[in-house]
Design a protein around this motif. Structure first.
Motif, short mmCIF file in Angstrom:
data_model
loop_
_atom_site.label_atom_id
_atom_site.label_comp_id
_atom_site.label_asym_id
_atom_site.label_seq_id
_atom_site.Cartn_x
_atom_site.Cartn_y
_atom_site.Cartn_z
N SER A 157 13.67 -2.35 -124.28
CA SER A 157 13.00 -3.20 -125.28
C SER A 157 13.27 -4.67 -125.01
N ILE A 158 14.26 -4.97 -124.17
CA ILE A 158 14.54 -6.38 -123.88
C ILE A 158 14.65 -6.72 -122.40
N GLY A 159 14.25 -5.81 -121.52
CA GLY A 159 14.36 -6.16 -120.11
C GLY A 159 13.61 -5.21 -119.20
N ASN A 160 13.56 -5.57 -117.93
CA ASN A 160 12.95 -4.70 -116.93
C ASN A 160 13.97 -3.66 -116.46
N VAL A 161 13.45 -2.54 -115.98
CA VAL A 161 14.31 -1.44 -115.55
C VAL A 161 14.24 -1.26 -114.03
N PHE A 162 15.40 -1.06 -113.42
CA PHE A 162 15.49 -0.72 -112.00
C PHE A 162 16.20 0.63 -111.86
N VAL A 163 15.77 1.40 -110.89
CA VAL A 163 16.37 2.71 -110.64
C VAL A 163 16.85 2.75 -109.20
N THR A 198 18.05 4.84 -106.12
CA THR A 198 18.09 6.20 -105.56
C THR A 198 18.93 6.16 -104.29
N GLU A 199 19.00 7.28 -103.59
CA GLU A 199 19.83 7.34 -102.37
C GLU A 199 19.42 6.26 -101.36
N ASP A 200 18.11 5.99 -101.27
CA ASP A 200 17.68 5.11 -100.18
C ASP A 200 16.84 3.92 -100.62
N ALA A 201 16.70 3.68 -101.93
CA ALA A 201 15.83 2.57 -102.34
C ALA A 201 16.13 2.12 -103.76
N LEU A 202 15.56 0.96 -104.11
CA LEU A 202 15.62 0.46 -105.48
C LEU A 202 14.18 0.48 -106.00
N LEU A 203 13.97 1.21 -107.11
CA LEU A 203 12.62 1.36 -107.65
C LEU A 203 12.49 0.58 -108.95
N THR A 204 11.30 0.07 -109.18
CA THR A 204 11.02 -0.57 -110.48
C THR A 204 9.55 -0.37 -110.80
N PRO A 205 9.21 -0.18 -112.08
CA PRO A 205 7.80 0.01 -112.42
C PRO A 205 6.95 -1.19 -111.97
N VAL A 206 5.80 -0.89 -111.40
CA VAL A 206 4.87 -1.94 -110.97
C VAL A 206 4.30 -2.59 -112.24
N LEU A 207 3.86 -3.86 -112.13
CA LEU A 207 3.48 -4.62 -113.33
C LEU A 207 2.36 -3.94 -114.13
N SER A 208 1.50 -3.18 -113.47
CA SER A 208 0.41 -2.52 -114.18
C SER A 208 0.89 -1.36 -115.06
N GLU A 209 2.18 -1.07 -115.05
CA GLU A 209 2.72 0.00 -115.87
C GLU A 209 3.10 -0.45 -117.29
N ALA A 210 2.46 -1.52 -117.77
CA ALA A 210 2.72 -2.04 -119.13
C ALA A 210 4.09 -2.68 -119.23
N GLY A 220 6.35 0.79 -108.28
CA GLY A 220 5.38 1.87 -108.39
C GLY A 220 5.38 2.52 -109.75
N LYS A 221 4.79 3.71 -109.80
CA LYS A 221 4.77 4.50 -111.03
C LYS A 221 5.98 5.41 -111.00
N ILE A 222 6.80 5.35 -112.03
CA ILE A 222 8.07 6.09 -112.02
C ILE A 222 8.09 7.18 -113.08
N PRO A 223 8.01 8.44 -112.64
CA PRO A 223 8.11 9.54 -113.60
C PRO A 223 9.51 9.60 -114.19
N VAL A 224 9.61 10.03 -115.44
CA VAL A 224 10.90 10.10 -116.13
C VAL A 224 11.89 10.97 -115.37
N ALA A 225 11.41 12.03 -114.72
CA ALA A 225 12.31 12.97 -114.04
C ALA A 225 13.17 12.30 -112.99
N ILE A 226 12.70 11.19 -112.43
CA ILE A 226 13.47 10.48 -111.40
C ILE A 226 14.81 9.97 -111.95
N LEU A 227 14.84 9.67 -113.24
CA LEU A 227 16.05 9.09 -113.82
C LEU A 227 17.23 10.06 -113.77
#
Lengths: 275, 275
Positions: free
Chosen positions: B174-180, B182-194, B218-225
């Motif tokens: 609710s107050i920031g962007n999210v990064f995830v 993983t073993e080989d990368a850093l993922l974050t929702p693309v701007l078109s994901e609201a 990109g588009k990040i499914p919840v299951a990735i978390l």
């Protein structure tokens, strides 16, 4: 006549507000817009009850007595037709989204309104902006209002926007509830479709049922609009407006519209007798 | 030190506002929250540019010079760490949703902030309230802020909410962007994901790429978390916070967090030299 009430009294011109008021900083609050005829706030009880329920939903302490005092103060001795607006915010709070230490802010304003504008035909354009099906703010009269849909409509040359919900079904217009007249029934989106529980919506449903018309609250696919006999938009100020055009399609007035508008004017008379 | 600027000057206590200001009545406006170190507004240029772009999107005249004057006035001669908040509303307008005859309202406030709170671990709860994928207000720092998600999180005993978008994929907190991580990368929702184009989000992406880490928007499914090594929340005030817990699942700090926080502190030093 124009009047402003804030913080216990009628004020002239501007109000004195904390720069940390969450109504201003986060749109964290509620409002009600009420038609006032002479000094009577129409459907006053229903508006106050709706605001109380919404305040409960988002955890704002409801200042019932203050609300009564404010309504009485701005409507006292008025003649003619006005619009009363009640704005209730969560009040001042520390920086951030937490809600500690706030006392609600209440502002009431009244401005003249030309009652001849009621029941006027309306043009609509379907907006890309949608009502969020996953947010409580879609079912309360939140200050976090979606003004971008109304803006889209004006850019498209229409007076108001038809809004779909995020599931892509008919929700409402940016300022009212939507009714769809078919050959044998009057349809309106059920409240779980990201629409506001409109005071006028409830009146229209009641009136139509009393007149023996089948009213169905449900999920309304957009395709139904194409073959509709008529579309209406209801709200507390303009009562019921027949849609003259939605995007490229034109609609005519029907007998049902005449029946419903007569019924609403009778209901208004009852309100005036109550008030 | 606490300071408030409104309508051309520093003011004490409350501001004088029109009761018809659309910021107050409809949440029709924008804001920016900027970290200030001594008298330097960090990433000042980026914040002003983001507000300019958002103002363009919703059709608010951007008062560039006034903005500069306000920032200079509230930051002048400050010592220590503060938070600057800029609130820009569409200003006063006639009743209703139309936008006629308004001049924007600008309010700037500054309050102290404990810089030790940066980089602190954070607990998150997944909120039922979702970011609307069909509204421009999801991609601008609109006053129509979704505070209900933050409220849900607190009720669930977490500090902040993980928000999905209406498609059900990861959006932001609710107050920031999210990064995830993983073993080989850093993922974050693309701007078109609201999600909001966060200033700190851009910094983190830049820093990670400079360090040779693969960053994917990109588009990040919840299951990735569930299988993520780590989750982070970035914003302009707290910089980057490692998520200690999301719902029932605990996460540990990683080497990447140490690397990114060092990088952000270096970037801050560069900002201070620029300022």
């Amino acid at each position: 006549m124009k009047r402003v009430w804030h913080d216990g009294k009628l004020v002239k011109g501007r109000i004195s507000l904390s720069p940390f008021d969450r109504g201003l900083t986060l749109g964290d609050g509620l409002f009600e817009t009420i038609a006032v005829m002479d000094s009577v706030a129409l459907w006053r009880f229903e508006h106050v009850e709706r605001m109380r329920a919404a305040a409960g939903l988002i955890g704002i302490a409801f200042p019932e007595e203050l609300l009564d005092i404010a309504i009485d103060a701005v409507t006292f001795g008025l003649k003619g037709s006005h619009v009363l607006r009640l704005t209730l915010t969560r009040g001042e709070a520390a920086r951030g989204l937490s809600e500690n230490g706030s006392r609600p802010t209440l502002v009431a304003t009244i401005v003249p309104f030309d009652a001849a504008l009621r029941f006027k035909p309306l043009t609509l354009a379907t907006a890309l902006t949608r009502r969020n099906s996953y947010s409580v703010s879609s079912s309360i009269k939140s200050l976090s209002y979606i003004v971008s849909a109304a803006r889209e409509a004006r850019i498209l040359g229409a007076e108001d926007a038809l809004m779909l919900n995020t599931a892509g079904r008919v929700a409402c217009s940016s300022i009212g509830n939507v009714f769809v007249e078919t050959e044998d029934a009057l349809l309106t989106p059920v409240l779980s479709e990201a629409v506001l529980p409109g005071i006028m919506r409830a009146e229209v449903i009641k009136l139509a049922r009393l007149a023996g018309i089948k009213v169905r609250e449900g999920k309304i696919p957009v395709a139904i609009l194409r073959d509709a006999k008529a579309i209406y938009v209801s709200n507390s100020i303009r009562f019921l407006r027949p849609v003259a055009r939605l995007d490229e399609k034109l609609y005519r007035r029907t007998k049902l519209f005449a029946l419903l508008s007569r019924g609403l004017l009778n209901a208004e008379t009852e309100q005036l007798l109550l008030g």
